[in-house]
Design a protein around this motif. Structure first.
Motif, mmCIF file in Angstrom:
data_model
loop_
_atom_site.group_PDB
_atom_site.id
_atom_site.type_symbol
_atom_site.label_atom_id
_atom_site.label_comp_id
_atom_site.label_asym_id
_atom_site.label_seq_id
_atom_site.Cartn_x
_atom_site.Cartn_y
_atom_site.Cartn_z
ATOM 1 N N ARG A 94 -9.153 15.373 2.032
ATOM 2 C CA ARG A 94 -9.048 16.584 2.367
ATOM 3 C C ARG A 94 -10.464 16.573 3.386
ATOM 4 N NH1 ARG A 94 -6.205 20.717 -0.915
ATOM 5 N NH2 ARG A 94 -4.408 20.137 -1.496
ATOM 6 N N ARG A 95 -10.782 17.092 4.846
ATOM 7 C CA ARG A 95 -11.523 17.503 5.961
ATOM 8 C C ARG A 95 -11.417 18.235 5.937
ATOM 9 N NH1 ARG A 95 -11.789 11.969 8.710
ATOM 10 N NH2 ARG A 95 -14.496 12.225 9.092
ATOM 11 N N THR A 153 1.802 20.374 7.891
ATOM 12 C CA THR A 153 2.170 20.022 6.063
ATOM 13 C C THR A 153 0.625 19.338 6.013
ATOM 14 O OG1 THR A 153 4.504 19.230 6.012
ATOM 15 C CG2 THR A 153 3.196 17.823 4.955
ATOM 16 N N PHE A 154 -0.064 19.017 7.093
ATOM 17 C CA PHE A 154 -1.055 17.900 6.938
ATOM 18 C C PHE A 154 -2.320 18.976 7.625
ATOM 19 C CE2 PHE A 154 1.597 16.735 9.970
ATOM 20 C CZ PHE A 154 0.864 17.375 11.408
ATOM 21 N N GLN A 155 -2.513 19.774 8.006
ATOM 22 C CA GLN A 155 -3.293 20.792 8.635
ATOM 23 C C GLN A 155 -3.210 22.061 8.231
ATOM 24 O OE1 GLN A 155 -3.079 18.923 12.572
ATOM 25 N NE2 GLN A 155 -2.421 20.982 12.900
ATOM 26 N N HIS A 156 -4.536 23.046 8.206
ATOM 27 C CA HIS A 156 -4.801 24.411 7.784
ATOM 28 C C HIS A 156 -5.619 25.179 8.806
ATOM 29 C CE1 HIS A 156 -4.604 28.327 5.657
ATOM 30 N NE2 HIS A 156 -5.894 28.181 5.777
ATOM 31 N N VAL A 157 -4.828 25.686 10.141
ATOM 32 C CA VAL A 157 -6.332 26.975 10.992
ATOM 33 C C VAL A 157 -6.849 28.000 10.180
ATOM 34 C CG1 VAL A 157 -5.837 28.024 12.690
ATOM 35 C CG2 VAL A 157 -5.090 25.862 12.533
ATOM 36 N N CYS A 158 -8.289 27.627 9.721
ATOM 37 C CA CYS A 158 -8.817 28.376 8.503
ATOM 38 C C CYS A 158 -9.121 30.195 9.603
ATOM 39 C CB CYS A 158 -9.810 28.163 8.262
ATOM 40 S SG CYS A 158 -9.563 26.974 6.925
ATOM 41 N N SER A 159 -9.671 29.399 11.159
ATOM 42 C CA SER A 159 -10.012 30.761 11.567
ATOM 43 C C SER A 159 -9.672 30.188 13.737
ATOM 44 C CB SER A 159 -11.906 31.123 11.728
ATOM 45 O OG SER A 159 -12.321 30.142 12.071
ATOM 46 N N ASP A 172 -5.060 14.067 4.494
ATOM 47 C CA ASP A 172 -4.265 12.782 4.879
ATOM 48 C C ASP A 172 -3.332 12.970 4.102
ATOM 49 O OD1 ASP A 172 -6.695 12.335 5.890
ATOM 50 O OD2 ASP A 172 -7.334 10.500 4.356
ATOM 51 N N TRP A 173 -1.636 12.711 5.016
ATOM 52 C CA TRP A 173 -0.619 12.223 4.945
ATOM 53 C C TRP A 173 0.229 11.027 4.879
ATOM 54 C CZ3 TRP A 173 3.425 14.065 8.970
ATOM 55 C CH2 TRP A 173 5.197 14.078 8.248
ATOM 56 N N LEU A 220 0.039 2.117 8.908
ATOM 57 C CA LEU A 220 0.491 3.410 10.283
ATOM 58 C C LEU A 220 2.035 3.730 10.481
ATOM 59 C CD1 LEU A 220 -2.514 3.301 12.959
ATOM 60 C CD2 LEU A 220 -1.830 5.001 11.411
ATOM 61 N N PHE A 221 2.446 2.509 9.468
ATOM 62 C CA PHE A 221 4.382 2.893 9.405
ATOM 63 C C PHE A 221 4.356 4.183 8.115
ATOM 64 C CE2 PHE A 221 8.969 3.142 7.342
ATOM 65 C CZ PHE A 221 9.204 3.070 8.271
ATOM 66 N N GLY A 222 4.080 5.495 7.791
ATOM 67 C CA GLY A 222 4.305 6.283 6.501
ATOM 68 C C GLY A 222 2.948 6.988 6.271
ATOM 69 N N ASN A 223 2.057 6.613 7.085
ATOM 70 C CA ASN A 223 0.652 7.625 6.451
ATOM 71 C C ASN A 223 -0.126 7.826 7.906
ATOM 72 O OD1 ASN A 223 1.250 5.921 4.265
ATOM 73 N ND2 ASN A 223 0.911 4.486 4.564
ATOM 74 N N TRP A 224 -0.166 8.681 8.007
ATOM 75 C CA TRP A 224 -1.932 8.603 8.844
ATOM 76 C C TRP A 224 -2.981 10.112 8.003
ATOM 77 C CZ3 TRP A 224 1.201 13.357 12.141
ATOM 78 C CH2 TRP A 224 1.843 13.274 12.931
ATOM 79 N N GLU A 225 -4.155 9.069 8.551
ATOM 80 C CA GLU A 225 -5.194 9.309 8.122
ATOM 81 C C GLU A 225 -5.763 10.452 8.724
ATOM 82 O OE1 GLU A 225 -9.834 7.855 7.558
ATOM 83 O OE2 GLU A 225 -8.545 6.264 8.317
ATOM 84 N N MET A 226 -6.041 11.277 9.024
ATOM 85 C CA MET A 226 -6.056 12.785 9.563
ATOM 86 C C MET A 226 -7.702 13.343 9.939
ATOM 87 S SD MET A 226 -3.561 13.542 10.438
ATOM 88 C CE MET A 226 -3.883 15.274 10.626
ATOM 89 N N ASN A 227 -8.504 12.306 10.717
ATOM 90 C CA ASN A 227 -9.360 12.775 11.099
ATOM 91 C C ASN A 227 -8.998 13.204 13.139
ATOM 92 O OD1 ASN A 227 -8.288 9.887 11.721
ATOM 93 N ND2 ASN A 227 -10.564 9.853 13.339
#
Length: 379
Positions: free
Chosen positions: A39-40, A71-77, A123-124, A318-325
């Motif tokens: 989580r970042r 699913t993989f991100q949340h906008v805080c503001s 990360d998804w 990279l098939f079935g996964n993403w690093e979320m940077n």
């Protein structure tokens, strides 16, 4: 022109999908997600100083792609200000792509807007986490109504002719949709390559790519071929347009440059960081991530062949996964913006789009447009 400074809460959407014109003085951040593995949190600042094309004058319109909760991100503001005449957030388009739309009455003088948002990512990694280990194909494959459009063709994503023939040859007699998707992914990463001379992220014109036999391109080209082949094989799929926002950690051990970078303070200049990924829908499970474009980018940047262990590791992850940077904006493809632009339809909505009296501004060049993006990771 009367100067207006707005700070608007992105959550204040009306029933029509448009932000209320009422002024706001601040945007309250939502509580932060507790920091855990994968989580970042990033603060992204975008500054616009729109430049009219030579010889153009008149009304200026600007459409900016915005991130939305997924699913993989949340906008805080999210907040914005500028010397525009009017500005508001809308999702009023066929894909529901979240958009900040701003206008100026003429192109004289400076045309400025500043946008800032805080976003948290996770990360998804459904495949890495073993969520597919016990997958079983449903006896009858049925797709929800909201998924079915991602089986259909668009002008850049045909699903018949050569595309269908290619997909049929790849999947052969395979009936398991997960295995079919993996065969298509493997074919794309085996046969396609990154061409650094392509402008921006590429146009993703699948028919032209396959007919030419020149299987080079950038991320939109490569992801679009995967999407088209998947749809032709009966698997819903879509491109996801977004931007890199920081240093790759997990994937960074294979390449310090290919997957995103930042300085020692977590600050990254991301004006040219747009990147297209892909998703496919697995019957009986749901949406899954893929990123064939970054497989080819890593091989080019690190000068590695397909058999290299690092190339194989990246290809597998990279098939079935993403690093979320990286953060996602939307799935929009071959569609009309809202309000409708003079030049339409839009191929995709990864970059900001602007028109001066109907003349488009070159969004591929941040210095010409002009815009400047920065991201700071909160550690």
């Amino acid at each position: 022109m009367q100067r207006r400074d707005f700070l608007k809460n992105a959550a204040l959407l009306s029933a029509a999908g448009i932000v209320s014109p009422l002024l706001a003085t601040s945007v309250e951040a939502k509580p932060a997600i507790t920091a855990t593995e994968g989580r970042r949190r990033f603060t992204v600042t975008q500054n616009y100083d729109v430049k009219a094309p030579q010889g153009s004058a008149g009304v200026v319109k600007l459409w900016i792609p915005l991130p939305a909760d997924m699913t993989f991100q949340h906008v805080c503001s999210l907040q914005f200000e500028g010397n525009y005449q009017d500005a508001y957030i809308t999702t009023g388009n066929a894909y529901g792509a979240k958009t900040l739309f701003a206008t100026w009455p003429n192109a004289n003088g400076q045309l400025t807007l500043k946008l800032e948002f805080v976003i948290e990512t996770q990360d998804w990694e459904p495949r890495k986490n073993g969520e597919l280990d016990n997958y079983r194909v449903p006896e009858v494959i049925q797709y929800p109504a909201e998924v079915k459009p991602f089986l259909l063709p668009t002008p850049h994503i045909p699903v018949d002719g050569l595309v269908k023939q290619t997909a049929d040859n790849i999947v052969a007699n395979e009936t398991n949709p997960l295995h079919k998707a993996h065969k298509i992914y493997q074919w794309v990463t085996d046969h396609m390559f990154r061409n650094p001379d392509v402008i921006g992220c590429g146009t993703g014109d699948v028919a032209t790519i396959l007919k030419s036999g020149d299987l080079g391109g950038k991320c939109t080209d490569i992801s679009s071929v995967f999407v088209a082949l998947a749809r032709a094989a009966g698997i819903p799929a879509k491109e996801v347009f977004g931007i890199r926002v920081g240093q790759a950690i997990k994937m960074g051990k294979y390449s310090h440059k290919a997957f995103g970078s930042a300085d020692e303070h977590g600050v990254a200049n991301i004006s040219g960081g747009q990147h297209c990924r892909a998703m496919f829908y697995l019957a009986g499970f749901g949406w899954l991530p893929a990123d064939p474009g970054d497989v080819t980018k890593m091989r080019l940047v690190e000068k590695k062949d397909k058999q290299d262990p690092a190339s194989q590791a990246v290809n597998d992850y990279l098939f079935g996964n993403w690093e979320m940077n990286w953060i996602a904006f939307n799935y929009g493809r071959d569609f009309d913006l809202y309000p409708v632009a003079e030049q339409t339809p839009l191929n995709d909505f990864a970059y900001p789009y602007a028109e001066v009296d109907g003349d488009p501004v070159n969004f591929y060049d941040p210095k010409v447009f002009a815009y400047d993006y920065k991201s700071t990771e909160q550690r």
